[in-house]
Design an enzyme around this catalytic site. Structure first.
Site, PDB file in Angstrom:
ATOM      1  N   TYR A 120      -6.439  -7.451  -1.171  1.00 36.79           N
ATOM      2  CA  TYR A 120      -7.313  -8.256  -2.014  1.00 36.79           C
ATOM      3  C   TYR A 120      -8.627  -8.621  -1.332  1.00 36.79           C
ATOM      4  CZ  TYR A 120      -3.136  -8.947  -4.919  1.00 36.79           C
ATOM      5  OH  TYR A 120      -2.031  -8.763  -5.700  1.00 36.79           O
ATOM      6  N   LYS A 166       6.520  -2.078   3.718  1.00 37.92           N
ATOM      7  CA  LYS A 166       6.698  -0.702   3.252  1.00 37.92           C
ATOM      8  C   LYS A 166       6.475   0.212   4.456  1.00 37.92           C
ATOM      9  CE  LYS A 166       7.477   2.215  -0.154  1.00 37.92           C
ATOM     10  NZ  LYS A 166       8.844   2.351  -0.724  1.00 37.92           N
ATOM     11  N   ASP A 198      10.434  -2.262  -2.320  1.00 35.35           N
ATOM     12  CA  ASP A 198      11.107  -1.842  -3.547  1.00 35.35           C
ATOM     13  C   ASP A 198      12.563  -2.304  -3.576  1.00 35.35           C
ATOM     14  OD1 ASP A 198      11.353  -0.144  -1.384  1.00 35.35           O
ATOM     15  OD2 ASP A 198      11.081   1.702  -2.516  1.00 35.35           O
ATOM     16  N   ASP A 222       2.469 -11.443  -3.808  1.00 38.68           N
ATOM     17  CA  ASP A 222       2.018 -11.764  -5.157  1.00 38.68           C
ATOM     18  C   ASP A 222       3.047 -11.296  -6.175  1.00 38.68           C
ATOM     19  OD1 ASP A 222       0.505 -12.407  -7.371  1.00 38.68           O
ATOM     20  OD2 ASP A 222      -1.119 -11.008  -6.956  1.00 38.68           O
ATOM     21  N   ASP A 226       6.361 -13.700  -8.111  1.00 38.42           N
ATOM     22  CA  ASP A 226       6.483 -13.770  -9.573  1.00 38.42           C
ATOM     23  C   ASP A 226       7.866 -13.312 -10.036  1.00 38.42           C
ATOM     24  OD1 ASP A 226       3.939 -14.722  -9.711  1.00 38.42           O
ATOM     25  OD2 ASP A 226       3.104 -13.054 -10.856  1.00 38.42           O
TER      26      ASP A 226
END
Length: 335
Positions: A120, A166, A198, A222, A226
């Protein structure tokens, strides 16, 4: 001297839930002043900037920043976006640790998300051939400080930390994992587990009870925070604290600005009030009051549900229920 809170109501339902937060704060036995400033789309309309200089100066001088919501379709047509103000505020205050609790029934976990680095905040742009790019990069020191936050929080809870990356694909994740391993011996009481993002997402959906504290980088955090909110009641009930090493933290509900219900009196202020509870804990060292606010919110969610929860209570009615519950607790507590 009173503690100084800068309130950024923002857009959509932000001003409505921010008003409830102010009402509840003034009902608590704390000495605070609340100073309102323009932010987000409302600030773009008034000044052309989502984060005016006056707002940033006020935030830097505050003990805490309480934020409502930003954004909406009104500002989606190009040019500067309200969300740019949020990223700018986080970076300016260096609130690198985003703390997202997710609690419901047997699930009691916290996502610790790195907040001011990664994809970001990396270089981005469009090349001459039309290719668009966004860059993810991390300095080792950025990783160390957020990972230490994760270890410290896990040590204060149930002693289990899951580091999510990852590393089978990304160099930034391989650096992340190396640093986590370097720091682990400093926290012998914490059990460390690595998980690819994942598989962590799958486990959050199918077996969220296994998690205590999750620490991860910005974009993964992020998304996963959620997901954690979704399995524990939804984004409308989720709160967050964004903390640095010095200066004020930012406390905000996770839900968006919900422009479709703005002005209807149907907004659920639970997440905003839970953000107030996080502020009481992390800024004012009043975990006792934070627990009372949490209990009052939980009671109002049952007795006075808003339309998003299948009820018919207005935002104002929910607020009155919370305050009544707090006052009842204070009058019935033995002296």
């Amino acid at each position: 001297m009173p503690e100084r809170i800068v309130l950024l109501p923002g857009d959509g339902i932000g001003p409505e839930v921010a008003a409830v937060a102010t009402e509840v704060l003034h009902a608590l036995p704390v000495d605070v002043t609340v100073e309102e400033q323009l932010f987000g789309g409302a600030a773009i309309d008034a000044t052309g900037s989502p984060l005016p200089d006056e707002t940033l100066a006020a935030a830097r001088g505050a003990h805490a920043v309480l934020l409502g919501a930003v954004g909406g379709p009104k500002w989606d047509g190009g040019g500067v976006r309200p969300e740019a103000g949020l990223l700018g505020l986080r970076q300016a205050l260096d609130v690198y640790a985003n703390i997202r609790p997710a609690v419901q029934g047997d699930v009691d976990l916290v996502v610790v998300r790195e907040l001011v680095g990664g994809l970001y905040f990396g270089a981005r742009g469009v090349r001459d051939d039309g290719t668009v790019f966004d860059t993810c990069e991390y300095h080792p020191d950025e990783i160390r400080r957020i990972v230490r936050r994760g270890f410290e929080l896990a040590a204060s809870r149930r002693g289990s930390l899951t580091s999510v990356d990852k590393a089978n694909v990304l160099d930034t994740s391989r650096l992340w994992r190396r640093i986590v391993e370097e720091l682990a011996p400093d926290y012998p009481g914490v059990e460390l587990r690595h998980a690819l993002v994942d598989s962590a997402a799958m486990d959050l959906v199918t077996n969220p009870e296994r998690f205590d504290v999750i620490v991860t980088e910005n974009m993964f955090g992020d998304i996963l925070s959620d997901v954690a909110a979704a399995v524990t009641g939804g984004l409308g009930l989720a709160a967050s604290a964004s903390l640095g090493d010095t200066g004020p933290g930012i406390f905000e509900p996770v839900h968006g600005s919900a422009p479709d219900i703005a002005g209807t009196g149907a907004a659920n202020p639970a997440a905003m009030l839970r953000s107030v509870a996080l502020m009481l804990t992390h800024t004012f060292d009043r975990a006792d009051l934070a627990s009372e606010v949490e209990r009052a919110v939980d009671s109002a969610l049952v007795s006075t549900p808003t339309p998003d929860l299948g009820g018919s209570a207005t935002t104002a009615e929910f607020a009155r229920s919370v305050i009544a519950c707090l006052e009842d607790a204070w009058t019935t507590t033995p002296s």
